[in-house]
Design an enzyme around this catalytic site. Sequence first.
Site, PDB file in Angstrom:
ATOM      1  CG  ASP A  26      42.005  45.989  39.348  1.00  0.00           C
ATOM      2  OD1 ASP A  26      42.961  45.302  39.759  1.00  0.00           O
ATOM      3  OD2 ASP A  26      41.857  46.290  38.144  1.00  0.00           O
ATOM      4  CG  HIS A  43      47.961  41.671  46.974  1.00  0.00           C
ATOM      5  ND1 HIS A  43      47.050  42.175  46.085  1.00  0.00           N
ATOM      6  CD2 HIS A  43      48.846  40.943  46.240  1.00  0.00           C
ATOM      7  CE1 HIS A  43      47.371  41.768  44.859  1.00  0.00           C
ATOM      8  NE2 HIS A  43      48.460  41.030  44.925  1.00  0.00           N
ATOM      9  CG  LEU A 137      27.571  44.269  55.568  1.00  0.00           C
ATOM     10  CD1 LEU A 137      26.850  45.131  54.539  1.00  0.00           C
ATOM     11  CD2 LEU A 137      29.007  44.773  55.747  1.00  0.00           C
TER      12      LEU A 137
HETATM   13  C1  IPE Z   1      39.755  41.395  38.890  1.00  0.00           C
HETATM   14  O1  IPE Z   1      40.962  42.064  38.869  1.00  0.00           O
HETATM   15  C2  IPE Z   1      39.727  40.401  39.985  1.00  0.00           C
HETATM   16  C3  IPE Z   1      39.861  40.929  41.341  1.00  0.00           C
HETATM   17  C4  IPE Z   1      39.940  42.173  41.714  1.00  0.00           C
HETATM   18  C5  IPE Z   1      39.901  39.919  42.339  1.00  0.00           C
HETATM   19  P1  IPE Z   1      42.121  41.688  37.841  1.00  0.00           P
HETATM   20  O2  IPE Z   1      43.195  42.679  38.062  1.00  0.00           O
HETATM   21  O3  IPE Z   1      42.479  40.257  37.965  1.00  0.00           O
HETATM   22  O4  IPE Z   1      41.393  41.910  36.426  1.00  0.00           O
HETATM   23  P2  IPE Z   1      41.971  42.066  34.967  1.00  0.00           P
HETATM   24  O5  IPE Z   1      42.894  40.908  34.733  1.00  0.00           O
HETATM   25  O6  IPE Z   1      42.729  43.363  34.912  1.00  0.00           O
HETATM   26  O7  IPE Z   1      40.773  42.078  34.078  1.00  0.00           O
HETATM   27  C1  IPE Z   2      43.501  43.504  42.793  1.00  0.00           C
HETATM   28  O1  IPE Z   2      44.657  44.219  42.552  1.00  0.00           O
HETATM   29  C2  IPE Z   2      43.715  42.349  43.730  1.00  0.00           C
HETATM   30  C3  IPE Z   2      43.624  41.016  43.101  1.00  0.00           C
HETATM   31  C4  IPE Z   2      43.321  40.769  41.861  1.00  0.00           C
HETATM   32  C5  IPE Z   2      43.905  39.897  43.967  1.00  0.00           C
HETATM   33  P1  IPE Z   2      45.682  43.783  41.425  1.00  0.00           P
HETATM   34  O2  IPE Z   2      46.656  42.834  42.011  1.00  0.00           O
HETATM   35  O3  IPE Z   2      44.963  43.311  40.224  1.00  0.00           O
HETATM   36  O4  IPE Z   2      46.386  45.169  41.134  1.00  0.00           O
HETATM   37  P2  IPE Z   2      46.839  45.754  39.726  1.00  0.00           P
HETATM   38  O5  IPE Z   2      45.617  45.727  38.823  1.00  0.00           O
HETATM   39  O6  IPE Z   2      47.918  44.879  39.200  1.00  0.00           O
HETATM   40  O7  IPE Z   2      47.289  47.128  40.023  1.00  0.00           O
HETATM   41 MG    MG Z   3      44.259  44.223  38.570  1.00  0.00          MG
END
Ligand code: IPE
Ligand code: IPE
Ligand code: MG
Length: 251
Positions: A26, A43, A137
Site C-alpha cells: 500500500d 503503481h 519460492l
Molecule cells: C489494500 O489497499 C489493497 C491492496 C493493496 C491491493 P487499499 O489502499 O485498497 O486499502 P484501503 O482502501 O485503504 O483499506
Molecule cells: C496500493 O497503493 C496499490 C493498490 C491498491 C492497487 P494505493 O493505490 O492504495 O496507494 P495509496 O494508499 O492511495 O497511497
Molecule cells: Mg491504499
Amino acid sequence: MALFSSSTRNIPETGDVPQHIAIIMDGNGRWAKKRFLPRIAGHKRGVDALRHTVKACTELGVGYLTLFAFSSENWRRPAEEVTFLMQLFVLVLEQEISKLHNNNIRLKVIGDRSRFDAKLVDMIERAESVTRNNSGLTLTIAANYGGRWDLIQATHKMLAANPGCALTFQEAELAPFLSTSYAPEPDLFIRTGGEQRVSNFLLWQLAYAELYFTDTLWPDFNTLALKRAIKSFQQRERRFGRTSEQLRKNA
Ligand code: IPE
Ligand code: IPE
Ligand code: MG
C-alpha cells in the site's frame, strides 16, 4: 488436501526466517502525490519494489510470498486507474514470466477471475502452467481477491464436493478449499503505507500471523525494509494460545 498442518497447531522455531510472508503493498498513490505525479506513476514504481522483494525473499530462503495487488473493493476506484492496473498486470506477466521461471519460482494467482478480460485470464493460466513444477519460492499474487470472497467460494466448493456435510463441517474440511490451500498459513504479515488494517486480505489465513506495519510507502520498500520486518518477527514470541512457561518447558 492441504499439505501442511495448521500453523496454529505447530510452533515454529523462533529466530527462523518466516516460511510464509504476506504483504499488503500500500501507498503507491501517496508516493506519486508527494512527487506531483499521477497515481499511476506510483503503481509503476510499485512493480520495481515487487521485483526487489521477490528477489530478496528468494535469497533469504522464504518459501512463500503472497502479495495483495488488487482487492475486490478496488473496482470502486476511478475507471482509468482500474484499467491502468489491469493493463499493468498483463504487461508485468508478459515481461516477468520467463525470469520467474528461470529463477525456479512457482507463480499462483488467487482471487475471482470472472471480472478479468480474456487476455488477462489467458496470461494468468499460461504463467501458472509454465511455472507449476518449480520448486523455489511460491509467489502468489492476490488479484480481485477478498478474504470474504475466499471463505464463500471455499464453502461453495466444499459443499459441492461433500453435499452431506452441510450442517456438521469442521475447520479441517473447509481449509482444503481455500484459495491458498497449497501453502502454510502466513507467519508474517506486512502492510506498508502506514494504514493499520487488514482491508479484507487473507481473513482466515492470518489468524496467527505476526502483524507488522510500516509507514514506508510501497514504492520505497526494499531489501533493508524487508529485513527490518523479519527482524521484528524474529523477536516475537508466538504462543498460539499457550503460556510463555509452556513454550520454555518444551524448548
Ligand atoms: C489494500 O489497499 C489493497 C491492496 C493493496 C491491493 P487499499 O489502499 O485498497 O486499502 P484501503 O482502501 O485503504 O483499506
Ligand atoms: C496500493 O497503493 C496499490 C493498490 C491498491 C492497487 P494505493 O493505490 O492504495 O496507494 P495509496 O494508499 O492511495 O497511497
Ligand atoms: Mg491504499
